[in-house]
Design a protein around this motif. Structure first.
Motif, PDB file in Angstrom:
ATOM      1  N   PHE A 111       0.937  -1.301   0.197  1.00  0.00           N
ATOM      2  CA  PHE A 111      -0.360   0.164   0.178  1.00  0.00           C
ATOM      3  C   PHE A 111       0.447   1.139  -0.079  1.00  0.00           C
ATOM      4  CE2 PHE A 111      -3.874  -2.667   1.595  1.00  0.00           C
ATOM      5  CZ  PHE A 111      -4.760  -1.527   0.331  1.00  0.00           C
ATOM      6  N   ALA A 112       1.709   1.326   0.652  1.00  0.00           N
ATOM      7  CA  ALA A 112       2.840   2.231   0.552  1.00  0.00           C
ATOM      8  C   ALA A 112       3.627   2.959  -0.817  1.00  0.00           C
ATOM      9  CB  ALA A 112       3.834   1.901   2.044  1.00  0.00           C
ATOM     10  N   TRP A 113       3.922   1.538  -0.974  1.00  0.00           N
ATOM     11  CA  TRP A 113       4.187   1.992  -3.017  1.00  0.00           C
ATOM     12  C   TRP A 113       3.490   2.246  -3.649  1.00  0.00           C
ATOM     13  CZ3 TRP A 113       9.707   1.184  -5.457  1.00  0.00           C
ATOM     14  CH2 TRP A 113      10.635   1.088  -3.803  1.00  0.00           C
ATOM     15  N   PHE A 114       1.924   1.847  -3.638  1.00  0.00           N
ATOM     16  CA  PHE A 114       1.237   1.822  -4.426  1.00  0.00           C
ATOM     17  C   PHE A 114       0.763   3.783  -4.391  1.00  0.00           C
ATOM     18  CE2 PHE A 114      -3.003   3.249  -4.941  1.00  0.00           C
ATOM     19  CZ  PHE A 114      -3.567   2.040  -6.406  1.00  0.00           C
ATOM     20  N   TYR A 115       0.603   4.506  -3.042  1.00  0.00           N
ATOM     21  CA  TYR A 115      -0.018   5.382  -2.289  1.00  0.00           C
ATOM     22  C   TYR A 115       1.793   6.328  -2.506  1.00  0.00           C
ATOM     23  CZ  TYR A 115      -4.303   3.872  -0.465  1.00  0.00           C
ATOM     24  OH  TYR A 115      -5.407   3.721  -0.124  1.00  0.00           O
ATOM     25  N   ALA A 116       2.621   5.873  -3.275  1.00  0.00           N
ATOM     26  CA  ALA A 116       3.700   7.069  -3.426  1.00  0.00           C
ATOM     27  C   ALA A 116       4.024   7.298  -5.034  1.00  0.00           C
ATOM     28  CB  ALA A 116       4.973   5.919  -3.176  1.00  0.00           C
ATOM     29  N   ASP A 118       1.150   6.455  -7.414  1.00  0.00           N
ATOM     30  CA  ASP A 118       0.185   6.323  -7.532  1.00  0.00           C
ATOM     31  C   ASP A 118      -0.671   7.698  -8.055  1.00  0.00           C
ATOM     32  OD1 ASP A 118      -2.803   5.766  -9.320  1.00  0.00           O
ATOM     33  OD2 ASP A 118      -3.455   5.645  -6.870  1.00  0.00           O
ATOM     34  N   ILE A 119      -1.283   7.944  -9.363  1.00  0.00           N
ATOM     35  CA  ILE A 119      -1.000   9.942  -9.155  1.00  0.00           C
ATOM     36  C   ILE A 119      -2.143  10.140  -9.102  1.00  0.00           C
ATOM     37  CG2 ILE A 119       0.265  10.019 -11.334  1.00  0.00           C
ATOM     38  CD1 ILE A 119      -1.403  10.013 -13.099  1.00  0.00           C
ATOM     39  N   ASN A 120      -3.304   9.347  -8.545  1.00  0.00           N
ATOM     40  CA  ASN A 120      -4.842   9.055  -8.054  1.00  0.00           C
ATOM     41  C   ASN A 120      -4.998   9.486  -6.521  1.00  0.00           C
ATOM     42  OD1 ASN A 120      -5.725   9.548 -10.938  1.00  0.00           O
ATOM     43  ND2 ASN A 120      -5.889   7.590 -11.178  1.00  0.00           N
ATOM     44  N   SER A 121      -3.517   9.492  -5.947  1.00  0.00           N
ATOM     45  CA  SER A 121      -3.533   9.584  -4.591  1.00  0.00           C
ATOM     46  C   SER A 121      -2.892  10.736  -4.165  1.00  0.00           C
ATOM     47  CB  SER A 121      -3.408   8.235  -4.688  1.00  0.00           C
ATOM     48  OG  SER A 121      -4.180   7.196  -4.362  1.00  0.00           O
ATOM     49  N   TYR A 124       3.624  11.668  -4.664  1.00  0.00           N
ATOM     50  CA  TYR A 124       5.140  11.711  -4.462  1.00  0.00           C
ATOM     51  C   TYR A 124       5.721  11.476  -5.318  1.00  0.00           C
ATOM     52  CZ  TYR A 124       6.292   9.205  -0.987  1.00  0.00           C
ATOM     53  OH  TYR A 124       7.019   7.774  -0.830  1.00  0.00           O
ATOM     54  N   VAL A 125       6.476  10.814  -5.894  1.00  0.00           N
ATOM     55  CA  VAL A 125       7.510  10.213  -6.719  1.00  0.00           C
ATOM     56  C   VAL A 125       7.440  11.320  -8.000  1.00  0.00           C
ATOM     57  CG1 VAL A 125       8.091   8.119  -8.133  1.00  0.00           C
ATOM     58  CG2 VAL A 125       7.390   8.020  -5.586  1.00  0.00           C
ATOM     59  N   ASN A 126       5.836  11.260  -8.556  1.00  0.00           N
ATOM     60  CA  ASN A 126       6.711  11.858  -9.486  1.00  0.00           C
ATOM     61  C   ASN A 126       6.937  12.954  -9.447  1.00  0.00           C
ATOM     62  OD1 ASN A 126       5.226   9.879 -11.505  1.00  0.00           O
ATOM     63  ND2 ASN A 126       3.185  10.799 -11.547  1.00  0.00           N
ATOM     64  N   ASN A 127       6.455  14.325  -8.440  1.00  0.00           N
ATOM     65  CA  ASN A 127       7.082  15.092  -8.420  1.00  0.00           C
ATOM     66  C   ASN A 127       9.123  15.470  -7.784  1.00  0.00           C
ATOM     67  OD1 ASN A 127       4.446  16.795  -9.111  1.00  0.00           O
ATOM     68  ND2 ASN A 127       3.744  16.703  -6.611  1.00  0.00           N
ATOM     69  N   TRP A 128       8.815  14.335  -6.721  1.00  0.00           N
ATOM     70  CA  TRP A 128      10.389  14.651  -6.677  1.00  0.00           C
ATOM     71  C   TRP A 128      11.251  14.078  -7.791  1.00  0.00           C
ATOM     72  CZ3 TRP A 128      10.704  11.397  -0.872  1.00  0.00           C
ATOM     73  CH2 TRP A 128       9.923  12.217   0.126  1.00  0.00           C
ATOM     74  N   PHE A 129      10.191  13.317  -8.569  1.00  0.00           N
ATOM     75  CA  PHE A 129      12.131  12.818  -9.433  1.00  0.00           C
ATOM     76  C   PHE A 129      11.159  13.430 -10.739  1.00  0.00           C
ATOM     77  CE2 PHE A 129      11.225   9.892  -6.235  1.00  0.00           C
ATOM     78  CZ  PHE A 129      13.031   9.110  -5.787  1.00  0.00           C
ATOM     79  N   SER A 130      11.064  14.544 -10.705  1.00  0.00           N
ATOM     80  CA  SER A 130      10.402  14.663 -12.405  1.00  0.00           C
ATOM     81  C   SER A 130      11.699  15.527 -13.265  1.00  0.00           C
ATOM     82  CB  SER A 130       9.327  16.313 -12.108  1.00  0.00           C
ATOM     83  OG  SER A 130      10.647  17.082 -11.428  1.00  0.00           O
ATOM     84  N   TRP A 131      12.786  15.490 -12.265  1.00  0.00           N
ATOM     85  CA  TRP A 131      14.011  15.991 -13.109  1.00  0.00           C
ATOM     86  C   TRP A 131      14.527  14.528 -13.742  1.00  0.00           C
ATOM     87  CZ3 TRP A 131      18.235  13.006 -11.362  1.00  0.00           C
ATOM     88  CH2 TRP A 131      18.092  12.175 -10.151  1.00  0.00           C
ATOM     89  N   PRO A 133      14.924  11.788 -17.023  1.00  0.00           N
ATOM     90  CA  PRO A 133      14.141  12.206 -18.742  1.00  0.00           C
ATOM     91  C   PRO A 133      12.868  10.804 -18.208  1.00  0.00           C
ATOM     92  CG  PRO A 133      16.327  11.760 -18.282  1.00  0.00           C
ATOM     93  CD  PRO A 133      16.524  11.462 -16.958  1.00  0.00           C
ATOM     94  N   GLY A 134      11.977  10.825 -18.948  1.00  0.00           N
ATOM     95  CA  GLY A 134      10.640  10.387 -19.175  1.00  0.00           C
ATOM     96  C   GLY A 134      10.028  10.190 -17.651  1.00  0.00           C
ATOM     97  N   ILE A 135       9.710  11.110 -16.755  1.00  0.00           N
ATOM     98  CA  ILE A 135       9.527  11.323 -15.580  1.00  0.00           C
ATOM     99  C   ILE A 135       8.390  12.967 -15.517  1.00  0.00           C
ATOM    100  CG2 ILE A 135       9.285  11.241 -12.607  1.00  0.00           C
ATOM    101  CD1 ILE A 135      11.157   8.722 -12.600  1.00  0.00           C
ATOM    102  N   THR A 136       7.114  12.440 -15.641  1.00  0.00           N
ATOM    103  CA  THR A 136       6.646  14.304 -15.974  1.00  0.00           C
ATOM    104  C   THR A 136       5.531  13.874 -14.207  1.00  0.00           C
ATOM    105  OG1 THR A 136       5.085  13.255 -17.304  1.00  0.00           O
ATOM    106  CG2 THR A 136       6.163  13.922 -17.779  1.00  0.00           C
ATOM    107  N   GLU A 137       5.096  14.656 -13.717  1.00  0.00           N
ATOM    108  CA  GLU A 137       3.948  15.392 -13.136  1.00  0.00           C
ATOM    109  C   GLU A 137       2.557  14.110 -13.875  1.00  0.00           C
ATOM    110  OE1 GLU A 137       3.139  19.004 -11.670  1.00  0.00           O
ATOM    111  OE2 GLU A 137       5.423  19.334 -11.546  1.00  0.00           O
ATOM    112  N   ASN A 138       2.280  13.940 -14.587  1.00  0.00           N
ATOM    113  CA  ASN A 138       1.370  12.971 -15.046  1.00  0.00           C
ATOM    114  C   ASN A 138       1.121  11.846 -15.742  1.00  0.00           C
ATOM    115  OD1 ASN A 138       0.231  15.485 -14.923  1.00  0.00           O
ATOM    116  ND2 ASN A 138       0.515  16.182 -16.878  1.00  0.00           N
ATOM    117  N   LEU A 139       2.816  11.296 -15.431  1.00  0.00           N
ATOM    118  CA  LEU A 139       2.784   9.984 -15.166  1.00  0.00           C
ATOM    119  C   LEU A 139       2.100   9.026 -14.747  1.00  0.00           C
ATOM    120  CD1 LEU A 139       4.593   7.576 -16.774  1.00  0.00           C
ATOM    121  CD2 LEU A 139       6.806   8.055 -15.596  1.00  0.00           C
TER     122      LEU A 139
END
Length: 286
Positions: A111-116, A118-121, A124-131, A133-139
């Protein structure tokens, strides 16, 4: 004699479910129609083995098993070396810190990894690693098979690498220090010491680590069930057996999948033991 009572208890607990599953797999048996049970022999096995869904699930299960075991062996060996070489006073602290992920319940970890991710929940992974390549806030990590399997495998590696590191640490403790010292005195490079001295003397520990983790990884269920529930072609054999038995109430077909899963586990055990060719008697010093 000392192991006898434990062996009898484990046999009593595990043998009956196994035999019951084998028995049920020989029948066309649905819980919605318990009175219409019909003996079909190996008919259920023909149905399952001819179904592409089974082979798809088997392929995904094998892929997850191979990748997780290989990555965990590499990372686990690195952690084992750190703990083995660490200052005596820090070894206890290091082992405790490394074991923290393994002490977390698998469902909680999933559950911890899922919520980390899942953009619908609010992941925060997309925000942390948006720098990267290939990772965006909407991924959406759970929108495709590749990214979904990446998260599933990453969560497995994070949680169970400590277990592998402890097994390999016990193997490192069995490597004679005088052999390492003699190899270095003879001019052996660190890579040669690792390949010619350390790894051969750790073969038994490596076999146990590979065997235990391969069997556990091949029966993966929790992470897949919580993160994707088999969507995007991420269904594994354990989840397939669950869906057929529990969701569709097809006890006969579900038992067949479970028996085939058990057979795969036996094959993995046989290949691992024969492949490593470890003389356990000599390892114990007999």
């Amino acid at each position: 004699m000392l192991a006898g009572p434990a062996f009898v208890i484990m046999l009593a607990v595990t043998l009956y479910p196994i035999l019951q599953a084998v028995y049920d797999s020989l029948f066309n048996y649905r819980l919605t129609a318990p009175g219409e049970r019909e003996l079909v022999g190996l008919g259920n096995y023909a149905v399952v083995l001819s179904d592409p869904v089974f082979w798809q699930s088997l392929g995904v299960t094998a892929f997850i098993t191979v990748v997780t075991v290989v990555v965990e062996l590499i990372l686990g060996f690195g952690l084992a070396m750190v703990m083995h070489r660490a200052i005596t006073k820090l070894r206890g602290l290091l082992r405790t810190a490394i074991l923290v992920p393994y002490g977390i319940i698998t469902v909680v970890s999933a559950f911890a990894w899922f919520y980390a991710f899942d953009i619908n929940s609010g992941g925060y992974v997309n925000n942390w690693f948006s720098w990267l390549p290939g990772i965006t806030e909407n991924l959406n990590w759970f929108a495709s098979q590749g990214t979904s399997l990446f998260v599933i495998i990453a969560s497995e590696v994070w949680k169970t690498t400590p277990f592998i590191s402890l097994l390999l640490l016990s193997g490192l403790a069995q490597v004679p220090g005088d052999l390492e010292e003699a190899a270095r005195v003879d001019g052996a490079t660190p890579w040669q010491v690792l390949r010619k001295v350390i790894l051969p003397n750790m073969k038994a520990a490596i076999m146990v680590a590979v065997l235990f983790r391969a069997l556990e990884a091949f029966r993966i269920f929790d992470n897949v069930f919580i993160m994707t529930n088999g969507a995007n072609n991420t269904e594994v054999l354990s989840l397939l057996a669950y869906d057929v038995s529990i969701s569709r109430l097809e006890i006969g077909l579900g038992s067949t999948v479970s028996v085939l899963l058990f057979a795969c586990v036996l094959i993995i055990s046989f290949v691992a033991i024969k492949g490593f060719k470890v003389d356990l008697a000599s390892t114990r010093g007999d």
